[in-house]
Design an enzyme around this catalytic site. Structure first.
Site, PDB file in Angstrom:
ATOM      1  N   SER A   1      63.337  77.218  56.534  1.00  0.00           N
ATOM      2  CA  SER A   1      63.318  77.422  55.081  1.00  0.00           C
ATOM      3  C   SER A   1      64.560  76.781  54.498  1.00  0.00           C
ATOM      4  O   SER A   1      65.604  76.726  55.163  1.00  0.00           O
ATOM      5  CB  SER A   1      63.333  78.921  54.756  1.00  0.00           C
ATOM      6  OG  SER A   1      63.584  79.138  53.371  1.00  0.00           O
TER       7      SER A   1
ATOM      8  N   TYR B   1      66.401  87.257  55.404  1.00  0.00           N
ATOM      9  CA  TYR B   1      65.463  86.157  55.605  1.00  0.00           C
ATOM     10  C   TYR B   1      66.219  84.857  55.845  1.00  0.00           C
ATOM     11  O   TYR B   1      65.950  84.120  56.794  1.00  0.00           O
ATOM     12  CB  TYR B   1      64.557  86.036  54.379  1.00  0.00           C
ATOM     13  CG  TYR B   1      63.574  84.894  54.429  1.00  0.00           C
ATOM     14  CD1 TYR B   1      62.404  84.980  55.188  1.00  0.00           C
ATOM     15  CD2 TYR B   1      63.788  83.722  53.701  1.00  0.00           C
ATOM     16  CE1 TYR B   1      61.489  83.938  55.227  1.00  0.00           C
ATOM     17  CE2 TYR B   1      62.879  82.678  53.730  1.00  0.00           C
ATOM     18  CZ  TYR B   1      61.727  82.796  54.498  1.00  0.00           C
ATOM     19  OH  TYR B   1      60.823  81.762  54.533  1.00  0.00           O
TER      20      TYR B   1
END
Length: 261
Positions: free
Chosen positions: A144, A157
């Site tokens: 990501s 995350y």
């Protein structure tokens, strides 16, 4: 059949039941790969494989919890028994938990790392163990852009994805002498069920494009939210012989959102 040089090669894709994983499975199948679609939800995996089979592609489905090292070994064994030697492994399975750190639950932190980091370790290790004696293969992790730029309310995350990205690059250094390439693809906001779960209103995509300055979040300079296919195309390139001299690379597919900080 495609002409990318991966015709007939066995490709394992985790998280293949939906979103980016499903798009990756399709992209590799369209290039002629035989796709092993792995997902925590076996029904979703079967749906992906059935869709590909209906289009004349070769695919098989496997339920697999990437958090469980024994389950991962069993799944990869099954793939090699059913289909043949795994040439490409793509880590897409991931989970998202958001919120401020001060309010974060222990279970959410643990789950983020269990899937996004440890799951990548399990699958990559299983693939590498089989690829090393054969002296060929690729391992690609979908991380990501949050792994490279701090995100408010996404600390766990972001940290889990940063762990997965650095693990994959380090693995690439270890496996380079064996002719095995390891790369990372880092999406930004992409139109998937995970992304839609973040949106609290109908204008979620527009807000992602515009950015949220109060959260120190840049918008998307290219002015559109990503499609899963955009990410899948980057994976398909890195897996292919066209990328034969690329390893330990992290390819951001985020419309410029991180300003590649």
């Amino acid at each position: 059949m495609g002409h990318s040089g991966i015709e007939g090669a066995i490709a394992v894709v985790t998280g293949a039941g939906q979103g980016i994983g499903r798009a990756v499975a399709r992209a590799l199948a369209e290039e002629g790969a035989v796709v092993a679609a792995l997902d925590l939800d076996p029904d979703r995996a079967r749906a992906t494989a059935a869709d590909l089979a209906a289009e004349g592609r070769t695919a098989a489905a496997y339920g697999c919890d990437v958090r469980d090292p024994a389950a991962v070994e069993d799944a990869v064994d099954a793939v090699e028994r059913d289909l043949g030697p795994v040439a490409h492994a793509v880590n897409v399975a991931g989970v998202l938990r958001t919120g401020p750190v001060v309010a974060a639950a222990d279970a959410d932190w643990a789950e983020l790392f269990a899937v996004n980091a440890t799951g990548v370790f399990h699958v990559s290790r299983a693939a590498a163990r089989r690829m090393v004696p054969r002296g060929t293969g690729t391992i690609t992790t979908v991380a990501s852009n949050a792994a490279g730029v701090p995100r408010a309310d996404m600390a766990g995350y972001a940290a889990s994805k940063a762990a997965a990205a650095m693990f994959t690059k380090s693995l690439g250094l270890e496996l380079a002498p064996h002719g095995i390439r390891c790369n990372v693809v880092s999406p930004g906001s992409t139109d998937t069920p995970m992304q839609r779960g973040l949106w609290s209103s109908a204008d979620g995509a527009a807000r992602a494009v515009a950015g949220t300055p109060e959260k120190f979040r840049t918008g998307i300079p290219l002015g559109r939210i990503g499609d899963p296919e955009d990410v899948a195309a980057a994976v398909a390139f890195l897996v292919s012989p066209a990328a034969r001299h690329i390893t330990m690379h992290d390819l951001y597919v985020d419309g410029g959102a991180t300003l590649r900080a």
